[in-house]
Design an enzyme around this catalytic site. Structure first.
Site, PDB file in Angstrom:
ATOM      1  N   LYS A 142      -9.623  41.962  31.269  1.00  0.00           N
ATOM      2  CA  LYS A 142      -9.443  41.763  32.703  1.00  0.00           C
ATOM      3  C   LYS A 142      -9.160  43.076  33.432  1.00  0.00           C
ATOM      4  CE  LYS A 142      -9.077  36.990  32.560  1.00  0.00           C
ATOM      5  NZ  LYS A 142      -9.155  36.634  31.157  1.00  0.00           N
TER       6      LYS A 142
HETATM    7  C1  LIG Z   1      -9.790  35.571  30.531  1.00  0.00           C
HETATM    8  C2  LIG Z   1      -9.971  35.703  29.059  1.00  0.00           C
HETATM    9  C3  LIG Z   1     -11.066  35.128  28.406  1.00  0.00           C
HETATM   10  C4  LIG Z   1     -12.078  34.262  29.134  1.00  0.00           C
HETATM   11  O1  LIG Z   1     -12.803  35.000  30.076  1.00  0.00           O
HETATM   12  P1  LIG Z   1     -13.609  34.218  31.223  1.00  0.00           P
HETATM   13  O2  LIG Z   1     -14.182  35.302  32.075  1.00  0.00           O
HETATM   14  O3  LIG Z   1     -12.586  33.421  31.959  1.00  0.00           O
HETATM   15  O4  LIG Z   1     -14.609  33.392  30.563  1.00  0.00           O
HETATM   16  C5  LIG Z   1     -11.208  35.369  27.065  1.00  0.00           C
HETATM   17  N1  LIG Z   1     -10.322  36.112  26.368  1.00  0.00           N
HETATM   18  C6  LIG Z   1      -9.246  36.673  26.963  1.00  0.00           C
HETATM   19  C7  LIG Z   1      -8.299  37.477  26.143  1.00  0.00           C
HETATM   20  C8  LIG Z   1      -9.041  36.502  28.322  1.00  0.00           C
HETATM   21  O5  LIG Z   1      -7.971  37.076  28.909  1.00  0.00           O
END
Ligand SMILES: *Cc1c(COP(=O)(O)O)cnc(C)c1O
Length: 462
Positions: free
Chosen positions: A112
């Site tokens: 993120k």
């Molecule tokens: C947010 C997240 C996901 C999923 O990502 P999306 O974009 O919501 O599909 C997978 N793994 C981790 C560690 C995350 O923080």
């Protein structure tokens, strides 16, 4: 470059407007009216370029005149300066033909950060120019919240409120959200699950009086700016494995469909991606839907990969919009049905989806077993989300096309699951070593729109 809503009823916006607002006023999500493409030569020219240079080349066609080239380069440089790995998104080999794209070298140890750090820098530059302020409200299953707080803490023209499900995020995730001391940071522990947090966030956006009075802005993965920033690492990874001459496949641990949708955009831009594989945990609504069983909600089952414990996958709406030939009315109808429990996908749209996405799921036992075996046979410590990806990737790869699995978080963010599977407790990196000694600050709050609106209005600092 203009952005249109997936429900067809909101005005088209510029990149800057779409980024600053988040959700469209008709409840839809913004997507580019036309997806720009890069030629083979332009992709080939990315060979040997830094991550930052690749980011500029990939994102520049989407931003219109929101930033000058020099300003945009400076934004990108600042966004990635805090990453602890020079390559930003290094690729490591797991097995012959199977690679792991490590997306956890940012400040909060999850992928993120790639998008949130960019969004933070872009908001700051755009708000300063406009002499404006915003209230950012985000819903998180754990990692979005910490990444958003890290990107916006201390900014004078922004308040950031994060809704997380009380008792359902890991201790590391919670402490990353509750220990920053800046007065513009507000962590809200909601009595509910992630879908409740996300639903209340949507309610706030649909309450126009509230939305306008606090200048609400959204940085969840529904924000187009976030999807865009994630397109970059598909290019950097594929190019280092031989694109554009060679095809590459990707497997993506998925919850809200933002990260995998960024892969689809990369493909549409001309990157030779063969398979895009959606990997889900036991909350497998996307896997079932992509196998033709419709999209029908059940309850969320907490798992060891909590960032993917989702039933309402927001960005899937963007995929449906394209699968339905960009028919906003059809998408609006599906979303209304979803409010009543679920919907079936038309045959034509299903074919369109299946032509792009493949899918698989990993049970809790399979996830844990993959963490164990990756450690034993590949010497790699995986976080549970990445393990879901590796398990599904192994089922989908072939001998000729390199497979890249996205490693979405650092194993130290989920130490209990990793220790249970391997006997090893991963250490937090030095900049977070004292995380468990810092004082926590958060507000426990009902899963209630009125209570949330009141709290936000009374606690604005900017
Ligand atoms: C947010 C997240 C996901 C999923 O990502 P999306 O974009 O919501 O599909 C997978 N793994 C981790 C560690 C995350 O923080």
């Amino acid at each position: 470059m203009r952005y249109i809503s997936t429900r067809g009823q909101a005005p088209a916006l510029t990149f800057e407007e779409a980024m600053l607002t988040g959700l469209a006023r008709d409840g839809g999500l913004y997507v580019p009216e036309v997806i720009p493409t890069l030629t083979s030569d332009q992709i080939a020219a990315l060979h040997g370029k830094s991550y930052e240079e690749t980011a500029f080349a990939v994102m520049r066609p989407f931003i219109g005149d929101t930033f000058s080239d020099d300003a945009f380069r400076a934004i990108i440089d600042r966004a990635y300066a805090g990453f602890s790995h020079g390559a930003r998104a290094p690729l490591v080999q797991l097995a012959p033909g199977h690679f792991l794209l490590e997306l956890f070298h940012g400040p909060t140890l999850a992928f993120k950060d790639f998008a949130m750090q960019m969004i933070g820098q872009m908001f700051q530059a755009a708000l300063a120019r406009r002499g404006d302020r915003v209230t950012i409200v985000g819903a998180t299953s754990g990692d979005t919240g910490s990444a958003a707080i890290e990107a916006f803490r201390g900014l004078s023209n922004v308040d950031v409120f994060i809704l997380y499900p009380h008792g359902r995020v890991s201790d590391v995730q919670r402490r990353q959200m509750t220990t920053p001391s800046e007065s513009n940071v507000h962590a809200l522990a909601v009595d509910g699950d992630f879908d409740d947090c996300q639903a209340r966030l949507k309610d706030m956006f649909n309450d126009f009086e509230f939305r306008d009075s606090v200048k609400l802005a959204g940085v969840n993965s529904i924000n187009w700016g976030r999807v865009l920033a994630q397109v970059v690492y598909y290019f950097s990874a594929a190019v280092s494995l031989g694109a554009p001459e060679r095809e590459v496949s990707f497997t993506v641990p998925t919850g809200n469909f933002g990260d995998i949708f960024a892969g689809y955009i990369a493909k549409r831009m001309g990157l030779p991606i063969r398979d895009l594989v959606v990997a889900t945990n036991q909350n497998d609504i996307l896997d079932r839907c992509l196998k033709g069983q419709g999209y029908h909600k059940s309850s969320v089952h907490p798992s060891i990969s909590p960032s993917m414990d989702i039933q309402v996958s927001s960005n899937f709406e963007r995929a449906l919009f394209d699968a339905y030939g960009r028919d906003g009315n059809a998408v609006g109808q599906l979303m209304a049905e979803l409010g009543q429990g679920g919907f079936d996908v038309s045959q034509g749209a299903m074919q369109a989806l299946q032509a792009i996405y493949r899918s698989g799921r990993a049970s809790e036992e399979e996830t844990s077993a993959t963490i164990t075996s990756a450690r034993e046979t590949m010497g790699e410590l995986l976080c549970p989300h990445s393990a879901v990806g590796v398990k599904v990737a192994e089922e989908h790869r072939d001998a000729t096309t390199p497979m890249v699995t996205l490693a979405t978080a650092h194993p130290a963010k989920f130490p209990d699951a990793v220790e249970a599977a391997t006997g090893l407790r991963p250490d937090l990196p030095p900049h977070m070593a004292d995380l468990f000694d810092r004082p926590e600050r958060f507000t426990r709050i009902d899963n209630d729109l009125g209570a949330l609106k009141k709290h936000i209005k009374e606690n604005l600092s900017a």
